[in-house]
Design a protein around this motif. Structure first.
Motif, PDB file in Angstrom:
ATOM      1  N   PRO A 287     -44.111 -43.054  15.590  1.00 16.30           N
ATOM      2  CA  PRO A 287     -43.586 -43.595  16.846  1.00 16.30           C
ATOM      3  C   PRO A 287     -44.414 -44.782  17.323  1.00 16.30           C
ATOM      4  O   PRO A 287     -45.630 -44.830  17.127  1.00 16.30           O
ATOM      5  CB  PRO A 287     -43.699 -42.418  17.818  1.00 16.30           C
ATOM      6  N   GLU A 288     -43.757 -45.716  17.960  1.00 18.00           N
ATOM      7  CA  GLU A 288     -44.396 -46.992  18.279  1.00 18.00           C
ATOM      8  C   GLU A 288     -45.652 -46.854  19.133  1.00 18.00           C
ATOM      9  O   GLU A 288     -46.678 -47.475  18.833  1.00 18.00           O
ATOM     10  CB  GLU A 288     -43.386 -47.901  18.981  1.00 18.00           C
TER      11      GLU A 288
ATOM     12  N   ARG B  10     -40.552 -29.587  19.365  1.00 16.36           N
ATOM     13  CA  ARG B  10     -39.936 -30.205  20.550  1.00 16.36           C
ATOM     14  C   ARG B  10     -40.152 -29.319  21.784  1.00 16.36           C
ATOM     15  O   ARG B  10     -40.480 -29.813  22.866  1.00 16.36           O
ATOM     16  CB  ARG B  10     -38.450 -30.433  20.302  1.00 16.36           C
TER      17      ARG B  10
ATOM     18  N   GLN C 156     -43.780 -49.904  13.765  1.00 13.28           N
ATOM     19  CA  GLN C 156     -43.919 -48.479  13.476  1.00 13.28           C
ATOM     20  C   GLN C 156     -44.503 -48.207  12.095  1.00 13.28           C
ATOM     21  O   GLN C 156     -44.512 -47.048  11.652  1.00 13.28           O
ATOM     22  CB  GLN C 156     -42.558 -47.792  13.583  1.00 13.28           C
TER      23      GLN C 156
ATOM     24  N   GLU D 223     -38.966 -39.251  16.784  1.00 18.55           N
ATOM     25  CA  GLU D 223     -39.615 -39.527  18.069  1.00 18.55           C
ATOM     26  C   GLU D 223     -41.014 -38.918  18.173  1.00 18.55           C
ATOM     27  O   GLU D 223     -41.808 -39.307  19.024  1.00 18.55           O
ATOM     28  CB  GLU D 223     -38.743 -39.006  19.223  1.00 18.55           C
ATOM     29  N   ARG D 224     -41.342 -37.952  17.274  1.00 20.34           N
ATOM     30  CA  ARG D 224     -42.643 -37.295  17.366  1.00 20.34           C
ATOM     31  C   ARG D 224     -43.321 -37.099  16.008  1.00 20.34           C
ATOM     32  O   ARG D 224     -44.332 -36.413  15.903  1.00 20.34           O
ATOM     33  CB  ARG D 224     -42.514 -35.942  18.052  1.00 20.34           C
TER      34      ARG D 224
ATOM     35  N   TRP E 257     -46.931 -33.098  18.350  1.00 17.93           N
ATOM     36  CA  TRP E 257     -46.760 -34.125  17.329  1.00 17.93           C
ATOM     37  C   TRP E 257     -46.604 -33.435  15.975  1.00 17.93           C
ATOM     38  O   TRP E 257     -47.117 -32.328  15.758  1.00 17.93           O
ATOM     39  CB  TRP E 257     -47.964 -35.053  17.280  1.00 17.93           C
TER      40      TRP E 257
END
Length: 334
Positions: A201-202, A146, A44, A176-177, A151
């Motif tokens: 995020p990955e 969300r 990440q 997460e974003r 993003w």
């Protein structure tokens, strides 16, 4: 950099892995985890050529041609061009002069939301206003992101230059974003070294790393070696002294111009419409330049045709004070 010797760093003239020196990646992981409370993993994060390169990689990874990126305005000028580089559409969101509550912050962004909006860019402490987005407003914007599946692009280059309160990490609110871009340019006065890091995020970070690899391959090895020393503690005393000096200089400059003291960053952003003549802002800036004062035009930062930005750390404090006096006289400040 003057302390580096090839004999002591035998790989200094070689490439590093695209992700960065393994030891530096370890140091970045430790720093980001400690500051944000987010348990990020190696996949990440990667070392970049400053936050500019990191943000460019992030935008390229998430925005397709024709999609919109909302920019809380006034904003850092280069983010507009970064979006256009990938065919994305930057959309200015007048924010720092109108959003003073969580509700008004959300309303400002909602007014510009559209079916092709994919991301929101936030910079706090802010360049050019010197303002800080309160944590409650950040939390409200994260919840909006969300709901709308956006993003978040957090520009964290001034994280160490917040003069009031405690800096709120955007990454900690929405790992997460959220992408977060960091740099040594501002925090440690190392702009010419071009070194920073990007966290995100990955899944999209895989694409961002590909862009990084196929554009610059890796950040400069010597700069990474120096960054490793800085993150080990070598720069902390300089940072503490600089932060105190910058805050004091900013307060004095703001007081001379009749403005509230800056909450962070290294800038003041002011409306000079009352002092503009027939030639408008260009003529005003040319007059300032004729007296040795150089300021940035407001339109570089969004829809601000009658504003200008001054950087109160661009010269020693006594020189800055002379420049601020020139501006104060031209604005009719007593």
């Amino acid at each position: 950099m003057e302390d580096l010797k090839a004999a002591e760093n035998p790989n200094m003239n070689r490439y590093t892995p695209p992700e960065g020196l393994p030891a530096l990646v370890d140091a970045v992981l430790e720093r980001v985890r400690a500051r944000t409370g987010v348990r990020i993993e190696r996949r990440q994060v990667f070392v970049t050529g400053g936050a500019t390169a990191g943000l460019s990689n992030a935008v390229g990874a998430i925005a397709c041609a024709g999609e919109e990126v909302l920019l809380l305005a006034p904003h850092w000028p280069l983010i507009d061009g970064i979006c256009r580089t990938y065919g994305a559409v930057p959309v200015d969101v007048p924010f720092f002069d109108v959003a003073d509550t969580p509700e008004s912050a959300v309303e400002a962004v909602e007014r510009e939301l559209g079916p092709r909006t994919v991301a929101l860019y936030l910079n706090t402490p802010n360049n050019p206003t010197g303002r800080v987005i309160p944590r409650a407003s950040l939390e409200a914007l994260v919840e909006l992101a969300r709901r709308e599946n956006l993003w978040l692009l957090f520009d964290e280059v001034y994280e160490d230059y917040q003069y009031e309160g405690t800096h709120s990490s955007g990454l900690s609110l929405a790992p997460e974003r959220a992408f977060a871009a960091y740099s040594l340019s501002k925090g440690y006065g190392m702009a010419g070294y071009r070194c920073g890091w990007l966290v995100g995020p990955e899944a999209p970070m895989e694409g961002a790393l590909k862009l990084h690899t196929h554009s610059v391959y890796s950040a400069t090895t010597a700069s990474q070696l120096v960054t490793l020393r800085v993150l080990a503690g070598a720069g902390e005393s300089w940072l503490a002294e600089a932060r105190a000096d910058y805050a004091a200089t900013g307060r004095k400059a703001a007081a001379r111009l009749g403005l509230p003291p800056p909450q962070g960053s290294t800038f003041l952003f002011l409306d000079v419409s009352a002092a503009l003549g027939k030639g408008g802002l260009p003529a005003f800036l040319e007059g300032c330049a004729g007296e040795g004062l150089f300021a940035a035009p407001g339109p570089s930062f969004g829809p601000y045709p009658n504003h200008l930005r001054v950087c109160y750390t661009a010269a020693p404090p006594d020189v800055v004070a002379r420049g601020i006096d020139i501006l104060a006289r031209r604005l009719g400040c007593s």
